[in-house]
Write an enzyme that holds these catalytic residues in place. Structure first.
Site, short mmCIF file in Angstrom:
data_model
loop_
_atom_site.label_atom_id
_atom_site.label_comp_id
_atom_site.label_asym_id
_atom_site.label_seq_id
_atom_site.Cartn_x
_atom_site.Cartn_y
_atom_site.Cartn_z
N ARG A 1 38.82 71.78 15.70
CA ARG A 1 37.67 71.43 14.88
C ARG A 1 36.76 70.52 15.70
NH1 ARG A 1 42.19 70.66 11.32
NH2 ARG A 1 42.16 72.08 9.53
N LYS B 1 42.70 67.23 9.68
CA LYS B 1 42.35 66.84 8.32
C LYS B 1 43.52 66.15 7.65
CE LYS B 1 38.73 70.13 7.04
NZ LYS B 1 38.35 71.21 6.11
N HIS C 1 31.91 75.49 15.23
CA HIS C 1 32.87 76.17 14.38
C HIS C 1 32.98 77.65 14.75
CE1 HIS C 1 35.51 74.94 11.24
NE2 HIS C 1 35.22 75.97 10.47
N ARG D 1 35.77 78.02 17.16
CA ARG D 1 37.07 77.95 16.47
C ARG D 1 37.37 79.28 15.77
NH1 ARG D 1 40.94 74.55 13.70
NH2 ARG D 1 40.92 74.82 11.44
N HIS E 1 45.93 74.60 9.46
CA HIS E 1 45.69 74.87 8.05
C HIS E 1 46.91 74.46 7.23
CE1 HIS E 1 42.44 78.20 8.80
NE2 HIS E 1 41.94 76.98 8.81
N TYR F 1 41.13 85.58 8.22
CA TYR F 1 41.05 86.23 9.52
C TYR F 1 41.70 87.60 9.52
CZ TYR F 1 39.34 81.76 11.06
OH TYR F 1 38.59 80.63 11.20
#
Length: 307
Positions: free
Chosen positions: A156, A178, A247, A250, A273, A282
């Site tokens: 990220r 995150k 992004h 990524r 994630h 994806y």
């Protein structure tokens, strides 16, 4: 028209929630501003009908959602606003000191359905075109290292700018993702070579005590805004036919890795994630890729198109 300031009953929970997101969840400034804006707007509506967040009913939140629709907000934005409200109530419930549990009136309320757009990515040839950057000045060397690293490891933007020198070791990089979660991901050979080139000249821009992996001409950690601007500029310089932003690198990493390996769980781990559902987007991109190959290569598909 001057906006009426919120009373403490409305403003203090928002302030406490922002502190929680900043210091405990380590959210970016952009995300914090989003939450603050959405919650302040919601509070200005609810304060007409209730005296505090704890007094808001599910029916009032449903009416708020309907009002947003009547004001022609798009479904994605309405869902974002409702999600921010739900998150605030989860926080209030978590921090409640009273015996009476805080009810989340937004829990069962869902916004309008919308088709989530698939992330756009570069194909392998476009990525190669972007990264063929001549090493004719120090900033070009730095920018190539940043883009190689982001594409190599699926970082990220916040993880890229937050990386420190000591985070890169033995062909891997340790990043803070995150929610303050740390993960370690491999770094590819070309990215390692680009990093070595940058580290050989980094002292031209970095002070001896600076821990940041990437720095600007101001001799301090590079900012997310600066990275966005540099990547956009390189996309134009390299003649890539689609706009370049962090992004997108990524997304390209995830798509190319899934196309090659088919291992969705590994892609999830690499991206950081929390749930597999966030990575499953994806698979749709992968299906699009397979469908294009089928349409262009399968003899029966070609025959139908010729007819």
């Amino acid at each position: 028209m001057t906006q009426t300031p919120l009373t403490d009953e409305w403003a203090e929970p928002i302030t406490a929630f922002m502190a929680h997101l900043r210091h405990e969840k380590h959210y970016s400034e952009h995300t914090l501003n989003q939450y603050r804006t959405q919650l302040t707007q919601a509070a200005l509506y609810f304060c007409q009908y209730a005296s505090a967040w704890q007094q808001v009913s599910g029916e009032q939140i449903r009416r708020y959602s309907m009002k947003l629709r009547s004001q022609n907000y798009n479904p994605r934005t309405i869902n974002l606003k409702l999600s921010c409200i739900r998150s605030l109530y989860k926080f209030l419930k978590l921090k409640s000191q009273s015996k009476q549990a805080v009810v989340n009136p937004a829990q069962g309320i869902r916004g309008p359905k919308f088709q989530k757009p698939l992330p756009k990515n570069l194909d392998v040839d476009q990525m190669g075109q972007l990264l063929e950057i001549p090493s004719d000045d120090a900033l070009a060397v730095r920018d190539k290292a940043m883009m190689e690293l982001m594409y190599s490891s699926g970082l990220r933007l916040s993880e890229l700018v937050g990386a420190n020198l000591l985070d890169v070791k033995d062909g891997e990089i340790r990043v803070l993702g995150k929610g303050g979660k740390t993960r370690i991901v491999p770094v590819g050979g070309k990215a390692l070579n680009a990093l070595d080139d940058w580290l050989n000249i980094r002292s031209q821009y970095a002070l001896p005590e600076e821990p940041a992996l990437f720095v600007s001409k101001l001799k301090r950690r590079i900012s997310p805004r600066h990275v966005r601007a540099r990547m956009k500029e390189w996309g134009l310089k390299q003649g890539v036919s689609t706009p370049i932003h962090p992004h997108k690198l990524r997304h390209s990493f995830a798509t190319h890795l899934l196309e090659s390996s088919g291992d969705l769980r590994a892609v999830q781990e690499m991206l950081g994630h929390a749930s597999l559902s966030a990575t499953q987007v994806y698979t749709h991109l992968d299906f699009q890729h397979l469908a294009k190959v089928y349409d262009s290569a399968h003899p029966r598909a070609k025959k139908q198109k010729d007819e």
